[in-house]
Design an enzyme around this catalytic site. Structure first.
Site, short mmCIF file in Angstrom:
data_model
loop_
_atom_site.label_atom_id
_atom_site.label_comp_id
_atom_site.label_asym_id
_atom_site.label_seq_id
_atom_site.Cartn_x
_atom_site.Cartn_y
_atom_site.Cartn_z
N ASP A 156 0.85 -1.19 0.00
CA ASP A 156 0.00 0.00 0.00
C ASP A 156 0.88 1.25 0.00
OD1 ASP A 156 -1.92 1.95 0.41
OD2 ASP A 156 -2.11 1.53 2.56
N ASP A 174 -1.95 -1.26 -3.76
CA ASP A 174 -2.24 -0.54 -5.00
C ASP A 174 -1.09 -0.71 -5.99
OD1 ASP A 174 -0.24 1.39 -4.06
OD2 ASP A 174 -1.83 2.20 -2.79
N ASP A 203 -5.45 -10.66 -15.18
CA ASP A 203 -6.55 -11.59 -14.97
C ASP A 203 -7.68 -11.23 -15.94
OD1 ASP A 203 -7.92 -13.68 -13.51
OD2 ASP A 203 -6.70 -13.08 -11.80
N ASP A 218 -9.93 -16.53 -15.78
CA ASP A 218 -10.70 -17.01 -14.65
C ASP A 218 -11.81 -17.97 -15.10
OD1 ASP A 218 -11.23 -16.60 -11.70
OD2 ASP A 218 -13.18 -15.97 -12.50
N GLU A 275 -7.84 -21.07 -15.99
CA GLU A 275 -8.28 -21.75 -14.77
C GLU A 275 -9.44 -22.65 -15.16
OE1 GLU A 275 -9.83 -20.63 -10.26
OE2 GLU A 275 -10.58 -19.50 -11.99
N HIS A 332 -4.66 -17.19 -4.71
CA HIS A 332 -5.55 -16.37 -3.89
C HIS A 332 -6.77 -17.12 -3.41
CE1 HIS A 332 -7.20 -16.29 -7.91
NE2 HIS A 332 -8.34 -15.84 -7.44
N ASP A 333 -7.01 -18.32 -3.93
CA ASP A 333 -8.17 -19.12 -3.54
C ASP A 333 -7.82 -20.30 -2.64
OD1 ASP A 333 -10.07 -17.60 -4.89
OD2 ASP A 333 -9.88 -18.77 -6.74
#
Length: 555
Positions: free
Chosen positions: A24, A32, A101, A196, A255, A327-328
């Site tokens: 950040d 960011d 993504d 995705d 994915e 991230h999952d």
């Protein structure tokens, strides 16, 4: 030698950045683009080749950016298009490619396309799946997969959140608009896409009811919408319209939940011109029972068998993606390693085993530090919509004890991967000067980048060595894979060979010493890499692997 595949990405390693949790720059508690720009040297020092950026498009953030309301801009939460262009330039200056993504199975319900589609008379009505009555499908985020729109009186399909309506790829105008958007980003300098749930885009037009098991509230329709009837047609069209003529510099990875080896071979065979590689889920679903929250004991034999099946299945055509984390997924060192006394050793072992397979490895932010799962105290600590939806459905509709549901969330929630990157031992792990959007793992004072980057014995240094080895050792990309002792419950052993040359990998998946009998033809092989500082230089007749010890040897 196995079948070789052309492509610079054969020797590459990809690093996934989850932007809101990486760095950040302005103190608002959310990562960011400028924060990422300021940390590119960390990635360059690690030696990776590609940065995969989770979504940074404008979004209501219902699913942390995977609900996109504008495909042609950057969300102010993360910065501006000028910041993005600077990120591209700074990454390219360091020899790093940037992959975005691509989320085109669904949009946000606040996307102008969907807002317009609510009108049954609109040409865009057919850009989404609208029906006068719903079928029995369940959402992957709990509850039904259909939401009634009060104005039109119709229902729209959402395989994920109700704020993520599914796009109808049967509509050619929709496909042309998606292709135009993809070309726009490539023309801007982007080096490819991670797509995705791309194998969900080709749904059966009739949308039939799905089978239901006893006790189920909704039908499980994955077998109907995953790898649907026109998937290959849609992907080949995308290749022609978007990637043709640019393939040599791009990376495309899909994915693809619910995809078999045979299907993946079709998707990734270069001659078919669809995708470079896919993410499969077989290995990360091995410890799941009826769903992701039903945790089964870790089974090394099943893991070895599964990874070997993918190695041999894509040996002659196609290509593997190699990953433990994203991230999952929960943190692998907590999931299948030992995040206590052997955290560093087991993190290095898991990395060694993965990176010595054939395919392109993916490193998720913090994995290179051995970051762990988080001791979340209550449901209020969780931000992930999937986790929160499951908690309320499980406790309120199914009557499960809250303590049991919370235990499953602590182990499996996606929030384990999404806590802020641990840069140093300063407040908030150096991630932000403000209040972080998600709590920092309390172990940041000992597990952080500043403590590891200059330490040759660190997890970070081990990842550097593995990434460098892939750059310089053709056996890792093209050598034949053979699994050894497949039924051994604690030893993961395999070879990568070409003629008389070869690499042997030995890994003790346990906290106890393990005696390994001599491997025929490998006595005298020399050490390439070990995760202990004093690993034996030469393989002897008898080897005793220490707790969580991994060795890579060459003959």
């Amino acid at each position: 030698m196995t079948g070789t595949t052309s492509g610079w990405w054969r020797t590459a390693t990809v690093y996934q950045v989850y932007p809101r949790s990486f760095a950040d720059s302005d103190g608002d508690g959310v990562g960011d683009l400028r924060g990422l720009i300021g940390r590119l040297d960390h990635l360059a020092a690690l030696g990776i080749d590609v940065v995969w950026l989770s979504p940074v498009y404008p979004s209501p953030q219902d699913d942390n950016g995977y609900d996109i309301s504008d495909y042609y801009d950057i969300d102010p939460l993360f910065g501006t298009l000028a910041d993005f262009d600077e990120l591209l330039a700074e990454a390219h200056a360091r020899g790093l490619r940037v992959v975005m993504d691509l989320v085109v199975n669904h949009t946000s319900d606040e996307h102008p396309w969907f807002v317009e589609s609510r009108d049954p008379a609109s040409p865009k009505h057919d850009w989404y799946w609208w029906r006068p009555e719903p079928n029995n499908w369940g959402s992957r985020f709990s509850g039904p997969a259909w939401e009634r729109d009060e104005d039109s009186g119709e229902y729209y399909l959402h395989l994920f959140s109700r704020k993520q309506p599914d796009l109808n790829w049967e509509n050619p105008e929709l496909r042309r608009e998606v292709h135009r958007m993809m070309r726009w980003w490539l023309d801007r300098g982007v080096d490819g896409f991670r797509m995705d749930v791309v194998n969900f885009i080709a749904k059966p037009v009739a949308l039939p009811d799905a089978p239901m098991a006893p006790g189920d509230l909704y039908g499980d329709a994955e077998s109907l919408y995953a790898n649907g009837p026109r998937l290959h047609e849609f992907l080949q069209e995308m290749h022609r319209e978007v990637f043709a003529g640019r393939e040599d510099r791009l990376l495309t990875v899909g994915e693809t939940p619910g995809t078999s080896v045979a299907q993946a071979r079709l998707l990734t065979d270069p001659a078919r011109r669809e995708l470079d590689m896919v993410f499969q889920f077989d290995h990360v679903e091995l410890d799941q029972g009826r769903d992701k929250w039903d945790e089964l004991p870790f089974d090394l034999v099943a893991l070895k068998r599964t990874l070997a099946r993918w190695q041999t299945g894509l040996a002659e055509a196609g290509w593997n993606s190699l990953y433990w984390n994203n991230h999952d997924q929960p943190r692998i060192v907590s999931r299948w390693g030992d995040d206590g006394a052997y955290r560093e050793l087991s993190a290095k072992l898991l990395a060694t085993v993965l990176h010595l397979h054939r395919g392109t490895p993916y490193v998720y932010q913090g994995e290179e530090l051995g970051m762990t799962n988080v001791p979340f105290a209550s449901i209020d600590d969780f931000a992930d919509i999937q986790s929160r939806n499951h908690y309320f459905e499980a406790t309120e509709r199914r009557g499960q004890p809250a303590s049991d549901v919370l235990a499953a969330l602590r182990s499996r929630s996606r929030d384990n991967a999404r806590t802020p990157m641990q840069w140093d031992a300063s407040p908030n792990a150096g991630f932000t000067t403000g209040t972080p959007w998600l709590r920092v793992n309390p172990n940041f004072t000992s597990v952080n980048a500043a403590a590891q980057v200059g330490d040759p014995a660190s997890v970070f240094a081990h990842y550097r060595r593995l990434i460098s080895l892939r750059h310089n050792e053709p056996l890792i990309t093209d050598g034949r894979y053979e699994l050894l002792l497949p039924e051994h419950p604690r030893l993961f052993a395999f070879t990568r060979t070409e003629g008389e040359r070869g690499l042997l990998v030995l890994a003790n998946f346990s906290g106890s010493p393990l005696d390994v009998p001599a491997v025929d033809g490998w006595v005298g092989a020399g050490l390439v890499l070990g995760n202990y500082p004093d690993s034996a230089e030469v393989l002897g007749e008898q080897v005793r692997l220490r707790p969580w010890e991994a060795l890579v040897l060459r003959r």
